[in-house]
Design a protein around this motif. Structure first.
Motif, mmCIF file in Angstrom:
data_model
loop_
_atom_site.group_PDB
_atom_site.id
_atom_site.type_symbol
_atom_site.label_atom_id
_atom_site.label_comp_id
_atom_site.label_asym_id
_atom_site.label_seq_id
_atom_site.Cartn_x
_atom_site.Cartn_y
_atom_site.Cartn_z
ATOM 1 N N THR A 124 1.267 24.655 -51.659
ATOM 2 C CA THR A 124 0.064 25.329 -51.206
ATOM 3 C C THR A 124 -1.153 24.496 -51.569
ATOM 4 O O THR A 124 -1.271 24.026 -52.694
ATOM 5 N N ALA A 125 -2.041 24.334 -50.612
ATOM 6 C CA ALA A 125 -3.294 23.630 -50.900
ATOM 7 C C ALA A 125 -4.086 24.443 -51.909
ATOM 8 O O ALA A 125 -4.054 25.674 -51.879
ATOM 9 N N PRO A 126 -4.807 23.777 -52.801
ATOM 10 C CA PRO A 126 -5.571 24.518 -53.805
ATOM 11 C C PRO A 126 -6.629 25.414 -53.169
ATOM 12 O O PRO A 126 -7.186 25.089 -52.121
ATOM 13 N N PHE A 127 -6.863 26.528 -53.816
ATOM 14 C CA PHE A 127 -7.969 27.401 -53.461
ATOM 15 C C PHE A 127 -9.165 26.866 -54.246
ATOM 16 O O PHE A 127 -9.150 26.830 -55.470
ATOM 17 N N ALA B 180 -15.156 23.956 -49.984
ATOM 18 C CA ALA B 180 -14.809 24.983 -50.967
ATOM 19 C C ALA B 180 -14.640 26.292 -50.209
ATOM 20 O O ALA B 180 -15.356 26.552 -49.238
ATOM 21 N N HIS B 181 -13.686 27.099 -50.649
ATOM 22 C CA HIS B 181 -13.464 28.400 -50.013
ATOM 23 C C HIS B 181 -14.568 29.386 -50.386
ATOM 24 O O HIS B 181 -14.969 30.221 -49.582
ATOM 25 N N MET B 182 -15.026 29.297 -51.644
ATOM 26 C CA MET B 182 -16.042 30.204 -52.162
ATOM 27 C C MET B 182 -16.892 29.429 -53.161
ATOM 28 O O MET B 182 -16.496 28.372 -53.631
ATOM 29 N N ALA B 183 -18.048 30.023 -53.507
ATOM 30 C CA ALA B 183 -18.894 29.390 -54.520
ATOM 31 C C ALA B 183 -19.684 30.442 -55.275
ATOM 32 O O ALA B 183 -20.149 31.431 -54.689
ATOM 33 N N THR C 100 -16.507 33.587 -41.525
ATOM 34 C CA THR C 100 -15.368 33.202 -40.698
ATOM 35 C C THR C 100 -14.111 32.899 -41.518
ATOM 36 O O THR C 100 -13.069 32.589 -40.940
ATOM 37 N N ALA C 101 -14.197 32.994 -42.837
ATOM 38 C CA ALA C 101 -13.042 32.682 -43.694
ATOM 39 C C ALA C 101 -11.892 33.636 -43.384
ATOM 40 O O ALA C 101 -12.081 34.845 -43.290
ATOM 41 N N ASP C 102 -10.702 33.072 -43.204
ATOM 42 C CA ASP C 102 -9.545 33.914 -42.906
ATOM 43 C C ASP C 102 -8.412 33.716 -43.908
ATOM 44 O O ASP C 102 -7.281 34.117 -43.672
ATOM 45 N N ASP C 103 -8.698 33.121 -45.035
ATOM 46 C CA ASP C 103 -7.703 32.887 -46.076
ATOM 47 C C ASP C 103 -7.553 34.165 -46.908
ATOM 48 O O ASP C 103 -8.527 34.658 -47.469
ATOM 49 N N PRO C 104 -6.343 34.733 -46.991
ATOM 50 C CA PRO C 104 -6.156 35.973 -47.754
ATOM 51 C C PRO C 104 -6.473 35.814 -49.246
ATOM 52 O O PRO C 104 -6.742 36.798 -49.936
ATOM 53 N N VAL D 249 -9.135 34.706 -50.398
ATOM 54 C CA VAL D 249 -10.531 35.110 -50.590
ATOM 55 C C VAL D 249 -10.574 36.532 -51.127
ATOM 56 O O VAL D 249 -11.256 36.822 -52.114
ATOM 57 N N ASP D 250 -9.834 37.436 -50.495
ATOM 58 C CA ASP D 250 -9.809 38.831 -50.954
ATOM 59 C C ASP D 250 -9.225 38.943 -52.363
ATOM 60 O O ASP D 250 -9.689 39.753 -53.173
ATOM 61 N N THR D 251 -8.226 38.144 -52.652
ATOM 62 C CA THR D 251 -7.636 38.153 -53.990
ATOM 63 C C THR D 251 -8.668 37.735 -55.025
ATOM 64 O O THR D 251 -8.814 38.379 -56.071
ATOM 65 N N PHE D 252 -9.415 36.680 -54.737
ATOM 66 C CA PHE D 252 -10.410 36.201 -55.697
ATOM 67 C C PHE D 252 -11.540 37.213 -55.858
ATOM 68 O O PHE D 252 -12.019 37.443 -56.974
ATOM 69 N N ILE D 253 -11.951 37.839 -54.770
ATOM 70 C CA ILE D 253 -12.980 38.887 -54.850
ATOM 71 C C ILE D 253 -12.501 39.997 -55.782
ATOM 72 O O ILE D 253 -13.247 40.474 -56.637
ATOM 73 N N GLY D 254 -11.259 40.413 -55.626
ATOM 74 C CA GLY D 254 -10.706 41.453 -56.482
ATOM 75 C C GLY D 254 -10.729 41.059 -57.948
ATOM 76 O O GLY D 254 -11.057 41.867 -58.823
ATOM 77 N N ILE D 255 -10.400 39.825 -58.232
ATOM 78 C CA ILE D 255 -10.418 39.335 -59.615
ATOM 79 C C ILE D 255 -11.833 39.372 -60.172
ATOM 80 O O ILE D 255 -12.070 39.865 -61.278
ATOM 81 N N VAL D 256 -12.787 38.871 -59.409
ATOM 82 C CA VAL D 256 -14.168 38.828 -59.874
ATOM 83 C C VAL D 256 -14.725 40.235 -60.067
ATOM 84 O O VAL D 256 -15.477 40.488 -61.008
ATOM 85 N N ARG D 257 -14.332 41.145 -59.215
ATOM 86 C CA ARG D 257 -14.813 42.526 -59.322
ATOM 87 C C ARG D 257 -14.060 43.332 -60.376
ATOM 88 O O ARG D 257 -14.373 44.497 -60.599
ATOM 89 N N GLY D 258 -13.060 42.731 -60.989
ATOM 90 C CA GLY D 258 -12.360 43.407 -62.080
ATOM 91 C C GLY D 258 -11.223 44.309 -61.664
ATOM 92 O O GLY D 258 -10.770 45.146 -62.447
ATOM 93 N N ARG D 259 -10.757 44.161 -60.435
ATOM 94 C CA ARG D 259 -9.626 44.987 -60.002
ATOM 95 C C ARG D 259 -8.358 44.568 -60.736
ATOM 96 O O ARG D 259 -8.138 43.388 -61.002
ATOM 97 N N THR D 260 -7.527 45.543 -61.015
ATOM 98 C CA THR D 260 -6.235 45.245 -61.645
ATOM 99 C C THR D 260 -5.265 44.785 -60.568
ATOM 100 O O THR D 260 -5.510 45.002 -59.375
#
Length: 178
Positions: free
Chosen positions: A4-7, A52-55, A156-160, A162-173
């Motif tokens: 897998t390419a790095p996120f 970068a996918h996110m910043a 336009t990001a369609d990499d799933p 992204v949602d995983t990282f958002i969840g981590i940053v927002r503190g989701r378990t």
């Protein structure tokens, strides 16, 4: 086995993404995360250039091309030589600094000029901490504008991931749902 390419997540000076990186590695062991420390204009540019996918960015708002989640605000400080009168105060105002030479910039070079007695510098508290030295002090400036840290990515990001990282940053378990 597919590699897998790095996120890739860029971040501006002062942001410390270590906690989020650790959680990512625990939850996503087969998906490498690459963190890139970039200058303030470089972090956002890397997202727009799809490097970068996110910043993690400072003082950026959402627009037609960009999602931005505001994360937190940080106070401004004045950085001064250790023996400067500013060091005697716990907190200052912009009026207290009116007669001082304020240097532009927020990088290591600016802090070196401050240490050399060329002038003082205003910057976000986390940036001052990142560039701290024994020969300078940082004091909060109560009425200076604060800055906002946000997490940005292209609409336009369609990499799933992204949602995983958002969840981590927002503190989701790992088991929580949106």
């Amino acid at each position: 086995m597919q590699v897998t390419a790095p996120f890739v997540v860029a971040f501006v000076p002062g942001v410390t993404p270590g906690k989020w990186e650790r959680i990512w590695r625990e939850r996503m062991p087969r998906s490498p995360l690459e963190l890139r420390a970039l200058p303030p204009d470089g972090a956002l540019a890397s997202v727009h250039a799809s490097e970068a996918h996110m910043a993690f960015v400072r003082d950026v708002t959402a627009d037609d091309a960009l999602h931005v989640i505001p994360l937190y605000r940080e106070r401004a400080v004045v950085v001064a030589p250790k023996d400067h009168p500013v060091a005697a105060f716990d907190e200052l105002t912009l009026a207290d600094l009116a007669s001082e030479t304020l240097l532009p910039g927020q990088g290591t070079g600016t802090v070196e000029l401050v240490a050399a007695g060329v002038g003082l510098a205003l910057m976000p508290m986390s940036v001052a901490r990142a560039h701290s030295r024994r020969d300078v002090v940082a004091r909060p400036v109560s009425d200076a504008p604060d800055t906002g840290i946000g997490l940005a990515w292209l609409r336009t990001a369609d990499d799933p991931r992204v949602d995983t990282f958002i969840g981590i940053v927002r503190g989701r378990t790992p088991n929580s749902s949106r």
